[in-house]
Design a protein around this motif. Structure first.
Motif, PDB file in Angstrom:
ATOM      1  N   VAL A  48       0.820  -1.203   0.000  1.00  0.00           N
ATOM      2  CA  VAL A  48       0.000   0.000   0.000  1.00  0.00           C
ATOM      3  C   VAL A  48       0.861   1.263   0.000  1.00  0.00           C
ATOM      4  CG1 VAL A  48      -0.278  -0.047   2.533  1.00  0.00           C
ATOM      5  CG2 VAL A  48      -1.906   1.208   1.114  1.00  0.00           C
ATOM      6  N   THR A  49       1.953   1.257   0.743  1.00  0.00           N
ATOM      7  CA  THR A  49       2.805   2.441   0.792  1.00  0.00           C
ATOM      8  C   THR A  49       3.527   2.650  -0.531  1.00  0.00           C
ATOM      9  OG1 THR A  49       3.167   1.871   3.115  1.00  0.00           O
ATOM     10  CG2 THR A  49       4.503   3.642   2.208  1.00  0.00           C
ATOM     11  N   ALA A  50       4.005   1.566  -1.128  1.00  0.00           N
ATOM     12  CA  ALA A  50       4.681   1.689  -2.418  1.00  0.00           C
ATOM     13  C   ALA A  50       3.717   2.214  -3.477  1.00  0.00           C
ATOM     14  CB  ALA A  50       5.262   0.347  -2.840  1.00  0.00           C
ATOM     15  N   ASN A  51       2.488   1.721  -3.475  1.00  0.00           N
ATOM     16  CA  ASN A  51       1.538   2.215  -4.463  1.00  0.00           C
ATOM     17  C   ASN A  51       1.168   3.664  -4.208  1.00  0.00           C
ATOM     18  OD1 ASN A  51      -1.647   2.601  -5.180  1.00  0.00           O
ATOM     19  ND2 ASN A  51      -0.459   1.587  -6.793  1.00  0.00           N
ATOM     20  N   ALA A  52       1.026   4.056  -2.946  1.00  0.00           N
ATOM     21  CA  ALA A  52       0.733   5.461  -2.656  1.00  0.00           C
ATOM     22  C   ALA A  52       1.835   6.359  -3.209  1.00  0.00           C
ATOM     23  CB  ALA A  52       0.559   5.658  -1.152  1.00  0.00           C
ATOM     24  N   ARG A  53       3.086   5.930  -3.092  1.00  0.00           N
ATOM     25  CA  ARG A  53       4.189   6.709  -3.664  1.00  0.00           C
ATOM     26  C   ARG A  53       4.080   6.765  -5.185  1.00  0.00           C
ATOM     27  NH1 ARG A  53       7.448   4.349   0.529  1.00  0.00           N
ATOM     28  NH2 ARG A  53       8.105   2.656  -0.859  1.00  0.00           N
ATOM     29  N   MET A  54       3.768   5.628  -5.804  1.00  0.00           N
ATOM     30  CA  MET A  54       3.589   5.609  -7.257  1.00  0.00           C
ATOM     31  C   MET A  54       2.480   6.567  -7.677  1.00  0.00           C
ATOM     32  SD  MET A  54       3.762   1.493  -7.925  1.00  0.00           S
ATOM     33  CE  MET A  54       3.077   1.638  -9.563  1.00  0.00           C
ATOM     34  N   ALA A  55       1.343   6.484  -6.988  1.00  0.00           N
ATOM     35  CA  ALA A  55       0.197   7.313  -7.346  1.00  0.00           C
ATOM     36  C   ALA A  55       0.507   8.787  -7.148  1.00  0.00           C
ATOM     37  CB  ALA A  55      -1.023   6.905  -6.520  1.00  0.00           C
ATOM     38  N   ALA A  56       1.166   9.129  -6.031  1.00  0.00           N
ATOM     39  CA  ALA A  56       1.511  10.527  -5.775  1.00  0.00           C
ATOM     40  C   ALA A  56       2.472  11.051  -6.838  1.00  0.00           C
ATOM     41  CB  ALA A  56       2.126  10.670  -4.384  1.00  0.00           C
ATOM     42  N   THR A  57       3.439  10.222  -7.203  1.00  0.00           N
ATOM     43  CA  THR A  57       4.405  10.635  -8.217  1.00  0.00           C
ATOM     44  C   THR A  57       3.737  10.832  -9.570  1.00  0.00           C
ATOM     45  OG1 THR A  57       6.204   9.479  -7.081  1.00  0.00           O
ATOM     46  CG2 THR A  57       6.538   9.997  -9.411  1.00  0.00           C
ATOM     47  N   LEU A  58       2.931   9.859  -9.986  1.00  0.00           N
ATOM     48  CA  LEU A  58       2.271   9.957 -11.283  1.00  0.00           C
ATOM     49  C   LEU A  58       1.312  11.143 -11.315  1.00  0.00           C
ATOM     50  CD1 LEU A  58       1.890   8.799 -14.086  1.00  0.00           C
ATOM     51  CD2 LEU A  58       0.236   7.183 -13.155  1.00  0.00           C
ATOM     52  N   ASP A  59       0.594  11.368 -10.226  1.00  0.00           N
ATOM     53  CA  ASP A  59      -0.318  12.502 -10.177  1.00  0.00           C
ATOM     54  C   ASP A  59       0.437  13.814 -10.243  1.00  0.00           C
ATOM     55  OD1 ASP A  59      -3.145  13.444  -9.695  1.00  0.00           O
ATOM     56  OD2 ASP A  59      -2.140  14.399  -7.999  1.00  0.00           O
ATOM     57  N   TRP A  93      -4.153   3.865   2.509  1.00  0.00           N
ATOM     58  CA  TRP A  93      -3.797   4.663   1.321  1.00  0.00           C
ATOM     59  C   TRP A  93      -4.269   6.096   1.486  1.00  0.00           C
ATOM     60  CZ3 TRP A  93      -6.036   7.048  -3.030  1.00  0.00           C
ATOM     61  CH2 TRP A  93      -5.300   7.039  -4.221  1.00  0.00           C
ATOM     62  N   LYS A  94      -5.514   6.278   1.918  1.00  0.00           N
ATOM     63  CA  LYS A  94      -6.063   7.628   2.071  1.00  0.00           C
ATOM     64  C   LYS A  94      -5.443   8.365   3.256  1.00  0.00           C
ATOM     65  CE  LYS A  94     -10.470   6.348   1.652  1.00  0.00           C
ATOM     66  NZ  LYS A  94     -11.942   6.447   1.497  1.00  0.00           N
ATOM     67  N   ARG A  95      -5.129   7.646   4.298  1.00  0.00           N
ATOM     68  CA  ARG A  95      -4.453   8.292   5.432  1.00  0.00           C
ATOM     69  C   ARG A  95      -3.051   8.774   5.043  1.00  0.00           C
ATOM     70  NH1 ARG A  95      -4.735   4.592  10.656  1.00  0.00           N
ATOM     71  NH2 ARG A  95      -3.485   6.379  11.433  1.00  0.00           N
ATOM     72  N   LEU A  96      -2.374   8.010   4.203  1.00  0.00           N
ATOM     73  CA  LEU A  96      -1.068   8.452   3.725  1.00  0.00           C
ATOM     74  C   LEU A  96      -1.193   9.742   2.924  1.00  0.00           C
ATOM     75  CD1 LEU A  96       0.372   4.988   2.636  1.00  0.00           C
ATOM     76  CD2 LEU A  96       1.224   6.414   4.510  1.00  0.00           C
ATOM     77  N   PHE A  97      -2.197   9.817   2.051  1.00  0.00           N
ATOM     78  CA  PHE A  97      -2.383  11.029   1.259  1.00  0.00           C
ATOM     79  C   PHE A  97      -2.828  12.212   2.123  1.00  0.00           C
ATOM     80  CE2 PHE A  97      -2.248   8.186  -2.380  1.00  0.00           C
ATOM     81  CZ  PHE A  97      -1.558   8.968  -3.298  1.00  0.00           C
ATOM     82  N   ALA A  98      -3.411  11.924   3.278  1.00  0.00           N
ATOM     83  CA  ALA A  98      -3.795  12.991   4.197  1.00  0.00           C
ATOM     84  C   ALA A  98      -2.605  13.540   4.977  1.00  0.00           C
ATOM     85  CB  ALA A  98      -4.860  12.485   5.166  1.00  0.00           C
ATOM     86  N   GLY A  99      -1.422  12.955   4.762  1.00  0.00           N
ATOM     87  CA  GLY A  99      -0.216  13.454   5.411  1.00  0.00           C
ATOM     88  C   GLY A  99       0.099  12.803   6.735  1.00  0.00           C
ATOM     89  N   GLU A 100      -0.598  11.723   7.068  1.00  0.00           N
ATOM     90  CA  GLU A 100      -0.365  11.053   8.340  1.00  0.00           C
ATOM     91  C   GLU A 100       0.835  10.112   8.260  1.00  0.00           C
ATOM     92  OE1 GLU A 100      -3.748   9.122  10.098  1.00  0.00           O
ATOM     93  OE2 GLU A 100      -5.167  10.416   9.033  1.00  0.00           O
ATOM     94  N   THR A 101       1.434   9.879   9.405  1.00  0.00           N
ATOM     95  CA  THR A 101       2.348   8.755   9.581  1.00  0.00           C
ATOM     96  C   THR A 101       1.517   7.622  10.151  1.00  0.00           C
ATOM     97  OG1 THR A 101       4.261  10.166   9.949  1.00  0.00           O
ATOM     98  CG2 THR A 101       4.405   7.900  10.759  1.00  0.00           C
ATOM     99  N   ARG A 109       4.604   6.584   5.590  1.00  0.00           N
ATOM    100  CA  ARG A 109       4.279   7.973   5.269  1.00  0.00           C
ATOM    101  C   ARG A 109       4.704   8.291   3.845  1.00  0.00           C
ATOM    102  NH1 ARG A 109       8.673  11.596   5.921  1.00  0.00           N
ATOM    103  NH2 ARG A 109      10.570  10.601   6.708  1.00  0.00           N
ATOM    104  N   LEU A 110       4.138   9.378   3.325  1.00  0.00           N
ATOM    105  CA  LEU A 110       4.517   9.912   2.025  1.00  0.00           C
ATOM    106  C   LEU A 110       5.363  11.165   2.222  1.00  0.00           C
ATOM    107  CD1 LEU A 110       1.280   9.752  -0.188  1.00  0.00           C
ATOM    108  CD2 LEU A 110       3.300   8.307  -0.334  1.00  0.00           C
ATOM    109  N   SER A 111       6.481  11.232   1.544  1.00  0.00           N
ATOM    110  CA  SER A 111       7.326  12.421   1.637  1.00  0.00           C
ATOM    111  C   SER A 111       6.868  13.515   0.687  1.00  0.00           C
ATOM    112  CB  SER A 111       8.787  12.054   1.331  1.00  0.00           C
ATOM    113  OG  SER A 111       9.287  11.135   2.284  1.00  0.00           O
ATOM    114  N   PHE A 112       6.251  13.142  -0.440  1.00  0.00           N
ATOM    115  CA  PHE A 112       5.825  14.105  -1.443  1.00  0.00           C
ATOM    116  C   PHE A 112       4.330  13.952  -1.677  1.00  0.00           C
ATOM    117  CE2 PHE A 112      10.234  12.986  -2.366  1.00  0.00           C
ATOM    118  CZ  PHE A 112      10.821  14.240  -2.352  1.00  0.00           C
ATOM    119  N   PRO A 113       3.566  15.017  -1.574  1.00  0.00           N
ATOM    120  CA  PRO A 113       2.112  14.919  -1.731  1.00  0.00           C
ATOM    121  C   PRO A 113       1.710  14.839  -3.194  1.00  0.00           C
ATOM    122  CG  PRO A 113       2.729  17.195  -1.374  1.00  0.00           C
ATOM    123  CD  PRO A 113       3.998  16.388  -1.251  1.00  0.00           C
TER     124      PRO A 113
END
Length: 399
Positions: free
Chosen positions: A95-106, A149-157, A171-175
């Protein structure tokens, strides 16, 4: 009631096209006049969709498809406005790896990512990817995945210890640019699927069933969402086969499946019948698994044809008819609450043009209001080098 310019009333509609990453051609079940789906061809379809005024393209997933995330990333640099509805199977990703992929692609696409969550599908396909969960357990997994996934995009750890998903200090380093996260689309016809749709996603999309059946699905999800204080938008996934006359459209529908023999249909239906997907079972019910290829057997509702589902898994129905008929059928779904349509046709490059040229002028398109109607169709070839051709008045059926 349609108005004078043919667009009718109601809310603006989002119309998407489809990237056939599993293959394309003129005839179902035949290698005759088929074509290689390579980067050049996918780029042609994507750029045509953008130029014609489609809001985005759906990129499917599965072992028969090119990878949806790689395809989307490859097309970002050659498009400007087009959105990418990228299929995501939660069980195949961290889930964290995909959140990074999605944030990067977006972020790198300028906010053009939409995510199509695919929790179900072919159990054998999923087992090939290492997923050995029962039907309902896959939806439980997706719920946990999307929660994190949604909590990561909300900026949570995030620390999370679920039955299927466990993370610690994620966590996500880049939104992402899209807020609060890239929009989530989802389709599922089982009670477990409806429950997930009501809880976790922005838009529920149904395959093209009879309008009454689609209405029942929408009503159930709408009620489930209301109980949770949520709202969900709706869409419909369909093939389209539109021609200037009704007779021509139905002749081309028969031609599309004209190369299929009984053995091929029987083999395809035997394979599809093994799936535990409720949506696939509903698609099969529409044509009853019969080998009859006649219009009488396959036109299950006015202009709604189940012929594609004889051999194609997933979306198996098409709207067939002349432009105003197809526009009217889409408006019927819109009257049920659908504001988004994901369409396709064979072959996908030519049919993207044909549908846009014939049907777009008859629809209230959301994108047209943003980019201007002049981008949706060319003015035609000049007459005698200096006169522009006359724009014909639409013949609009009154309803």
């Amino acid at each position: 009631m349609s108005n004078d310019n043919g667009t009718g009333g109601g809310q603006p509609l989002n119309v998407f096209w489809f990237l056939p990453t599993h293959g394309d051609g003129r005839y179902l079940g035949s290698a005759s006049q088929s074509r290689a789906v390579d980067q050049t061809y996918l780029q042609q379809i994507a750029q045509a969709a953008e130029r014609l005024g489609y809001g985005g393209v759906l990129i499917p997933t599965g072992r028969s498809c090119e990878d949806s995330w790689i395809v989307a990333a490859s097309l970002v640099p050659v498009t400007q406005r087009l959105k990418f509805l990228v299929a995501l199977r939660p069980t195949t990703f961290s889930v964290t790896a995909n959140a990074r992929m999605a944030a990067t692609l977006d972020r790198l696409s300028g906010g053009r990512l939409l995510v199509n969550v695919v929790a179900g599908g072919d159990a054998g396909d999923l087992e090939g990817d290492g997923t050995f969960l029962s039907h309902d357990a896959r939806y439980d997994h997706a719920r946990e995945f999307l929660t994190v996934w949604k909590r990561l995009f909300a900026g949570e750890t995030v620390d999370f210890a679920g039955e299927h998903v466990q993370v610690k200090g994620a966590r996500l380093s880049f939104p992402a640019l899209s807020q609060p996260h890239p929009p989530l689309f989802f389709g599922g016809s089982s009670p477990a699927g409806h429950a997930l749709a009501a809880e976790e996603v922005e838009l529920y999309i149904s395959w093209g069933e009879r309008p009454a059946d689609v209405a029942a699905k929408f009503a159930d999800i709408r009620a489930r969402a209301a109980q949770r204080g949520c709202t969900v938008r709706f869409g419909v996934r369909l093939h389209v086969l539109v021609r200037e006359t009704e007779d021509e459209a139905w002749a081309d529908a028969e031609r599309l499946i004209g190369s299929l023999d009984d053995a091929t249909i029987s083999r395809a239906q035997a394979s599809l019948s093994q799936l535990d997907s409720h949506g696939q079972q509903r698609m099969t019910t529409l044509h009853g698994g019969r080998i009859d290829r006649s219009r009488a057997a396959l036109e299950i509702s006015p202009n709604l044809w189940a012929g594609v589902g004889l051999v194609r898994g997933g979306a198996g129905t098409a709207l067939v008819g002349r432009p105003q008929q197809v526009a009217d059928r889409l408006k019927e779904y819109a009257d049920l609450g659908a504001d988004t349509f994901v369409l396709s046709g064979y072959p996908h490059l030519e049919e993207a043009y044909r549908f846009a040229e014939l049907v777009f002028p008859r629809l209230p398109l959301a994108l047209r209001q943003k980019v201007g109607a002049n981008l949706l169709s060319p003015f035609g070839e000049a007459i005698a080098h200096d006169a522009q051709p006359r724009q014909p008045a639409l013949k609009v059926a009154q309803s």
